[in-house]
Design a protein around this motif. Structure first.
Motif, PDB file in Angstrom:
ATOM      1  N   ALA A   1      41.346  39.322  35.867  1.00  0.00           N
ATOM      2  CA  ALA A   1      40.822  40.580  36.405  1.00  0.00           C
ATOM      3  C   ALA A   1      39.372  40.405  36.822  1.00  0.00           C
ATOM      4  N   ARG A   2      38.608  39.665  36.007  1.00  0.00           N
ATOM      5  CA  ARG A   2      37.185  39.465  36.322  1.00  0.00           C
ATOM      6  C   ARG A   2      37.001  38.593  37.557  1.00  0.00           C
ATOM      7  N   ASN A   3      37.909  37.656  37.759  1.00  0.00           N
ATOM      8  CA  ASN A   3      37.747  36.708  38.866  1.00  0.00           C
ATOM      9  C   ASN A   3      38.010  37.316  40.237  1.00  0.00           C
ATOM     10  N   LEU A   4      38.795  38.388  40.261  1.00  0.00           N
ATOM     11  CA  LEU A   4      39.110  38.964  41.567  1.00  0.00           C
ATOM     12  C   LEU A   4      37.853  39.548  42.189  1.00  0.00           C
ATOM     13  N   HIS A   5      37.708  39.288  43.465  1.00  0.00           N
ATOM     14  CA  HIS A   5      36.480  39.684  44.154  1.00  0.00           C
ATOM     15  C   HIS A   5      36.436  41.196  44.319  1.00  0.00           C
ATOM     16  N   GLU A   6      35.309  41.795  43.890  1.00  0.00           N
ATOM     17  CA  GLU A   6      35.162  43.253  43.977  1.00  0.00           C
ATOM     18  C   GLU A   6      34.917  43.739  45.403  1.00  0.00           C
ATOM     19  N   ALA A   7      34.137  42.956  46.149  1.00  0.00           N
ATOM     20  CA  ALA A   7      33.657  43.447  47.439  1.00  0.00           C
ATOM     21  C   ALA A   7      34.775  43.471  48.472  1.00  0.00           C
ATOM     22  N   TRP A   8      34.655  44.415  49.404  1.00  0.00           N
ATOM     23  CA  TRP A   8      35.590  44.439  50.502  1.00  0.00           C
ATOM     24  C   TRP A   8      35.230  43.339  51.494  1.00  0.00           C
ATOM     25  N   ASP A   9      36.259  42.710  52.026  1.00  0.00           N
ATOM     26  CA  ASP A   9      36.041  41.663  53.013  1.00  0.00           C
ATOM     27  C   ASP A   9      36.456  42.211  54.369  1.00  0.00           C
ATOM     28  N   ASP A  10      35.450  42.394  55.253  1.00  0.00           N
ATOM     29  CA  ASP A  10      35.750  42.983  56.557  1.00  0.00           C
ATOM     30  C   ASP A  10      36.594  42.058  57.428  1.00  0.00           C
ATOM     31  N   HIS A  11      36.642  40.782  57.034  1.00  0.00           N
ATOM     32  CA  HIS A  11      37.428  39.842  57.849  1.00  0.00           C
ATOM     33  C   HIS A  11      38.713  39.429  57.147  1.00  0.00           C
ATOM     34  N   ALA A  12      39.065  40.140  56.104  1.00  0.00           N
ATOM     35  CA  ALA A  12      40.304  39.811  55.400  1.00  0.00           C
ATOM     36  C   ALA A  12      41.479  39.991  56.344  1.00  0.00           C
ATOM     37  N   PRO A  13      42.473  39.123  56.249  1.00  0.00           N
ATOM     38  CA  PRO A  13      43.639  39.277  57.126  1.00  0.00           C
ATOM     39  C   PRO A  13      44.362  40.581  56.823  1.00  0.00           C
ATOM     40  N   TRP A  14      45.032  41.146  57.842  1.00  0.00           N
ATOM     41  CA  TRP A  14      45.794  42.377  57.633  1.00  0.00           C
ATOM     42  C   TRP A  14      46.976  42.081  56.723  1.00  0.00           C
ATOM     43  N   CYS A  15      47.273  43.049  55.881  1.00  0.00           N
ATOM     44  CA  CYS A  15      48.364  42.888  54.941  1.00  0.00           C
ATOM     45  C   CYS A  15      49.681  43.145  55.664  1.00  0.00           C
ATOM     46  N   ALA A  16      50.551  42.099  55.778  1.00  0.00           N
ATOM     47  CA  ALA A  16      51.806  42.277  56.504  1.00  0.00           C
ATOM     48  C   ALA A  16      52.848  42.884  55.573  1.00  0.00           C
ATOM     49  N   PRO A  17      53.694  43.763  56.117  1.00  0.00           N
ATOM     50  CA  PRO A  17      54.673  44.447  55.269  1.00  0.00           C
ATOM     51  C   PRO A  17      55.581  43.478  54.512  1.00  0.00           C
ATOM     52  N   ASP A  18      55.907  42.346  55.117  1.00  0.00           N
ATOM     53  CA  ASP A  18      56.857  41.454  54.436  1.00  0.00           C
ATOM     54  C   ASP A  18      56.214  40.650  53.305  1.00  0.00           C
ATOM     55  N   GLU A  19      54.875  40.774  53.172  1.00  0.00           N
ATOM     56  CA  GLU A  19      54.234  40.115  52.029  1.00  0.00           C
ATOM     57  C   GLU A  19      54.413  40.904  50.742  1.00  0.00           C
ATOM     58  N   VAL A  20      54.819  42.162  50.905  1.00  0.00           N
ATOM     59  CA  VAL A  20      54.893  43.042  49.748  1.00  0.00           C
ATOM     60  C   VAL A  20      55.887  42.531  48.733  1.00  0.00           C
ATOM     61  N   ALA A  21      55.440  42.446  47.509  1.00  0.00           N
ATOM     62  CA  ALA A  21      56.330  41.940  46.475  1.00  0.00           C
ATOM     63  C   ALA A  21      57.377  42.982  46.115  1.00  0.00           C
TER      64      ALA A  21
ATOM     65  N   ASN B   1      34.187  47.799  37.091  1.00  0.00           N
ATOM     66  CA  ASN B   1      33.766  48.796  38.073  1.00  0.00           C
ATOM     67  C   ASN B   1      34.269  48.400  39.455  1.00  0.00           C
ATOM     68  N   GLY B   2      34.758  49.364  40.221  1.00  0.00           N
ATOM     69  CA  GLY B   2      35.235  49.058  41.570  1.00  0.00           C
ATOM     70  C   GLY B   2      36.636  48.497  41.589  1.00  0.00           C
ATOM     71  N   SER B   3      37.344  48.567  40.447  1.00  0.00           N
ATOM     72  CA  SER B   3      38.683  47.969  40.420  1.00  0.00           C
ATOM     73  C   SER B   3      39.753  48.960  40.861  1.00  0.00           C
ATOM     74  N   GLY B   4      39.350  50.214  41.147  1.00  0.00           N
ATOM     75  CA  GLY B   4      40.310  51.173  41.680  1.00  0.00           C
ATOM     76  C   GLY B   4      40.849  52.170  40.663  1.00  0.00           C
ATOM     77  N   LYS B   5      40.235  52.208  39.474  1.00  0.00           N
ATOM     78  CA  LYS B   5      40.761  53.108  38.426  1.00  0.00           C
ATOM     79  C   LYS B   5      40.638  54.580  38.838  1.00  0.00           C
ATOM     80  N   SER B   6      39.417  54.977  39.243  1.00  0.00           N
ATOM     81  CA  SER B   6      39.207  56.385  39.624  1.00  0.00           C
ATOM     82  C   SER B   6      40.026  56.736  40.850  1.00  0.00           C
ATOM     83  N   THR B   7      40.115  55.774  41.798  1.00  0.00           N
ATOM     84  CA  THR B   7      40.919  56.016  42.998  1.00  0.00           C
ATOM     85  C   THR B   7      42.362  56.293  42.612  1.00  0.00           C
ATOM     86  N   LEU B   8      42.874  55.482  41.686  1.00  0.00           N
ATOM     87  CA  LEU B   8      44.272  55.645  41.280  1.00  0.00           C
ATOM     88  C   LEU B   8      44.479  57.000  40.600  1.00  0.00           C
ATOM     89  N   ILE B   9      43.547  57.359  39.718  1.00  0.00           N
ATOM     90  CA  ILE B   9      43.737  58.600  38.967  1.00  0.00           C
ATOM     91  C   ILE B   9      43.604  59.812  39.900  1.00  0.00           C
TER      92      ILE B   9
END
Lengths: 288, 253
Positions: free
Chosen positions: B233-253, B46-54
């Motif tokens: 998949a289970r280990n990834l944190h579900e909750a949003w982190d308000d202090h997470a660093p901004w995702c930089a464009p050059d990090e994109v795989a 739950n909260g992994s983004g399935k409904s959002t993606l669909i």
């Protein structure tokens, strides 16, 4: 019997005008009320009816008791509140019920202040409660135009309105009409409230919209018959209310709303989907 | 239902897709392809983004970055989770299923005799014979789900998106619905299904996308649903982190 039912309308022109106005209002406002109820927006209708007050009052302040400026003012105020409350709901975390309440409370206060700036308490009573027995030609024309627009829009948007109530996400997945339908419908609500306010006043015009629709809900399980029945209940309330007002010397607007209130109460108790019917029907059941 | 001319081509392509709410991504940098005529499961906690993606594929959400491309001219049927439907609305099963005709008749097109026949045939195909005029508020959860599948049937779409269609549905109904899904795939339609039951996914869905707000694995179901991948998949944190660093464009795989 003739004296009681027919004579008031046969003898007095103002009664015939009132009847014509009220019947046309039933024909236009009741179908809108059914969709308002099915969209769980009955209280939004109530709020919108207060929201048109400052516009009507501004028209009154500048031009006096004239129907055109008060109507245009009401339409503008209604549109501002509908669009404003909708925008706050869409762009912020606040839901539409709260933003609508905020907007209409401010509107109501502004409206009453505006009327009291110039008018007497009689004027205020007129704006708040209407005078169905003093409908002039302009008022009847306004109601007739609103009736034509409402029927046209409902016929065109019927399928989208039903889909938007039943399964809004489905409609969004097959069509971009959801937003337009919602706005057009709110427009119809404002238009019908403005049409009704000359007769019933801003506080009661929503009554002829909601009460017949709410009553019809207890008798049928399909939308189209529900709309038809709501119109019939509205028409019966109009006739009953005007007669009640004539014979008992009651104010006409509240008498019409009270009549539809009585039909609503009877529907709650006696309708096939009402409160008493499950208790009265036989407690037997079929085998399959 | 009509036959669908299909080329062996891509039905849905996501390239570096990020979708979310506010500044938080619910699906993060996803690149993946669903080929035309494929049958895929979307899996994740739950909260992994399935409904959002669909919803994004259905065109209901706008990507924050990247893109989600659907083959031009593809007709689409989307079945949301049940909770979004107003069951108290005065409608009969026939009315609900007839909504699917929107795809062909739109707002103003008249519903013809053959349309009514198609609606009746769809109701029958999902095993709801005799339910035409039943009010929808009297249906059980499984019956309602069957009716919604009938609506998808009537939509006759090339791309079918189903969001948790097996929730609160008994095994027999699941069996019937899965059979319908296979029939759709057999007709060349592309079907993407959000599902929770991993045994069902292993048995019935050839391809799987495992999500945990970012793609964990994508491909043949048995290669994707390994205990390693599921653990990640289970280990990834579900909750949003308000202090997470901004995702930089050059990090994109």
């Amino acid at each position: 019997m003739h004296d009681f039912l027919i004579a008031p309308f046969a003898e007095f022109d103002f009664m015939r005008r009132a009847l014509l106005g009220a019947l046309m209002l039933s024909l236009t406002a009741c179908p809108v009320g059914v969709f308002l109820m099915l969209r769980r927006m009955s209280l939004t209708g109530e709020a919108m009816s207060h929201a048109i007050l400052p516009g009507a009052a501004a028209g009154f302040l500048i031009y006096g008791l004239k129907i055109l400026p008060m109507t245009i003012g009401g339409l503008i105020a209604g549109a501002i509140v509908a669009v404003g409350a909708g925008a706050v709901a869409r762009l912020t975390v606040q839901k539409e019920d709260a933003s609508m309440a905020a907007f209409y409370l401010i509107s109501l206060a502004v409206g009453v202040v505006l009327v009291s700036l110039r008018g007497s308490s009689v004027d205020l009573m007129h704006v708040l409660f209407g005078t169905v027995l003093a409908l002039n030609d302009d008022a009847l024309w306004l109601i007739m135009i609103v009736l034509a627009v409402t029927v046209l829009v409902l016929v065109i948007l019927w399928r989208a309105l039903v889909a938007e109530c039943l399964d809004p996400l489905f409609l969004r997945s097959v069509s971009k009409l959801g937003g337009i339908t919602h706005q057009a419908f709110l427009g119809l609500v404002v238009l019908n409230l403005v049409a009704g306010f000359q007769a019933l006043g801003t506080l009661l015009s929503v009554g002829l919209m909601i009460l017949p629709a709410a009553g019809a809900r207890f008798w049928t399980t399909s939308v189209l018959p529900m709309v038809g029945l709501a119109v019939v209940i509205g028409a019966m309330s109009s006739v009953g209310g005007l007669l009640l007002s004539y014979h008992a010397s009651l104010p006409s607007g509240p008498a019409i709303i009270l009549s539809s209130g009585a039909i609503y109460a009877a529907s709650v108790l006696l309708g096939p989907r009402g409160a008493l019917m499950p208790l009265l029907t036989r407690r037997t059941h079929r085998t399959g | 239902m009509t036959g669908l001319p299909f080329n062996p081509r891509t039905a849905v392509e996501m390239r570096d897709l990020t979708v979310g709410y506010g500044s938080h991504a619910a699906v993060h940098h996803l690149s993946c392809c669903f080929s035309a005529g494929s049958l895929s499961a979307l899996v994740g906690v739950n909260g992994s983004g399935k409904s959002t993606l669909i919803k994004t594929i259905a065109g209901l959400l706008r990507p924050m970055s990247g893109r989600c491309h659907i083959a031009p001219g593809t007709s689409l049927a989307y079945l949301p989770q049940q909770s979004e439907l107003d069951r108290s609305f005065p409608a009969r099963v026939r009315d609900l299923v007839s909504l699917g005709l929107w795809s062909q008749r739109g707002l103003l097109g008249r519903h013809r005799a053959q349309d009514r026949d198609r609606v009746a045939a769809a109701i029958s195909a999902v095993g709801l014979d005799g339910f035409d005029t039943r009010p929808i508020d009297s249906l059980s959860g499984g019956q309602l789900q069957r009716a919604l599948f009938a609506r998808v049937l009537v939509q006759d779409a090339q791309l079918i998106l189903l969001d948790e269609p097996f929730n609160a549905v008994d095994e027999r109904t699941i069996g019937d619905l899965v059979a319908l899904i296979h029939r759709w795939q057999g007709q060349g339609r592309t079907v993407i299904v959000v599902a929770h039951d991993l045994d069902l996914v292993r048995a019935q869905f050839p391809q799987t996308l495992l999500l945990a707000r970012r793609p964990i694995a994508w491909g043949a179901t048995l290669d994707v649903l390994t205990s390693d991948n599921l653990q990640r998949a289970r280990n990834l944190h579900e909750a949003w982190d308000d202090h997470a660093p901004w995702c930089a464009p050059d990090e994109v795989a």
